[in-house]
Design an enzyme around this catalytic site. Structure first.
Site, PDB file in Angstrom:
ATOM      1  CD  GLU A  85      -3.072  -0.717   0.064  1.00 29.05           C
ATOM      2  OE1 GLU A  85      -3.104   0.423  -0.422  1.00 29.05           O
ATOM      3  OE2 GLU A  85      -3.821  -1.635  -0.311  1.00 29.05           O
ATOM      4  CD  GLU A 116       4.857 -21.739  11.388  1.00 27.56           C
ATOM      5  OE1 GLU A 116       4.929 -21.976  12.595  1.00 27.56           O
ATOM      6  OE2 GLU A 116       3.876 -21.177  10.849  1.00 27.56           O
TER       7      GLU A 116
END
EC number: 4.2.1.126
Length: 300
Positions: A85, A116
């Site tokens: 953004e 992960e």
């Protein structure tokens, strides 16, 4: 190796939702909503630590550094969302704020098994970005123990980059692995262990503050107007015009005329109108003051 998650706040059971499967839909949603209201207060409690991180990121931007988010699953996706953004909102280059997720692009849409748990993967991801001591690495994980994130923070420390951790457990390895630890403790989730809920919301609020705060401190906001917004679609073209109108008090036609004269650069158009300078003079003045409109206006 067996991992004991029972001691983690984010994995404990919430007594407020213990019978949630027996409630009506409205009552169920009321429980969720009441729990969500705790999130903003948890973030408020760690504002001083968020401020430290904002100042560190602002310093990095001013010295050629970047902001790099690292996370797995929901945490990684939130970092990517926040990073993506920044270019349309603040006119920043895509490489200024970067989001890394364990497992790479595939993991954005679906889980990548065991990614992960791989510390070395994080180091390789940071090496691929040519991490430097000027950068800030922000590790995000609700549990505060994700190996991928810990591996990234360890490598960043080795390189000399500034390190920040965001977790939702008060005592966790990530708090010790970073120079700045941001730990909004939101309590147990409504659905036990579903850290995409309150913990994810808290993380999103913190990430909003990190980038918004650093962009404000970097001169990309004038008043409360996003004066570096780029005209990449019809909505943003209109927003540019509205921003110039709001910042200067002129009519839309005059604002549009100024924008056209400076290749639709809001800051330049605003400075032109408020100072009487032409486009080239306004651009030069802004460059002299590192893009800060107020400083340029005060330089008589």
């Amino acid at each position: 190796m067996k991992i004991d998650l029972s001691r983690l706040v984010t994995e404990s059971r919430n007594p407020a939702s213990a019978e949630i499967d027996t409630l009506s839909t409205v009552e169920m949603l009321r429980v969720i909503n009441q729990e969500d209201q705790k999130v903003a207060l948890a973030v408020e409690a760690v504002l001083p630590h968020i401020a430290q991180a904002v100042d560190a990121i602002t310093h990095a931007f001013a010295h050629g550094g970047r902001l790099i988010y690292m996370g797995a699953g929901t945490s990684g996706r939130l970092g990517i969302l926040d990073a993506s953004e920044c270019p349309p909102t603040y006119g920043t280059p895509a490489e200024l704020v970067v989001g890394l997720i364990a497992g790479g692009h595939t993991a954005i849409l679906k889980a990548v098994e065991n990614a992960e748990d791989n510390r070395e993967l994080a180091q390789n991801d940071l090496k691929s970005l040519n991490l430097t001591a000027n950068d800030v690495v922000v590790g995000i994980a609700a549990s505060g123990r994700t190996p991928y994130v810990l591996g990234g923070l360890e490598y960043a420390t080795l390189i000399g980059a500034t390190t920040v951790s965001i977790a939702c457990n008060p005592v966790c390895p990530m708090a010790d692995a970073a120079q700045i630890a941001i730990l909004p403790v939101v309590g147990p989730e409504v659905v036990t262990g579903s850290s995409r809920m309150k913990a994810g919301t808290a993380q999103k609020l913190v990430l909003n503050m990190l980038t918004s705060g650093a962009m404000i401190r970097s001169g990309k906001v004038f008043g409360n107007l996003m004066v570096d917004v780029e005209a990449t679609n019809a909505k943003l073209i209109q927003r540019q015009t509205n921003i110039v109108v709001e910042a200067t008090g002129v009519c839309a036609e005059e604002a549009e005329e100024a924008l056209k004269a400076c290749d639709r650069h809001c800051k330049t158009a605003i400075l032109m109108i408020l100072s009487g300078l032409d486009a080239e003079q306004a651009k030069t003045k802004l460059q002299q003051h590192n893009g800060f409109i107020r400083a340029a206006l005060n330089d008589k």
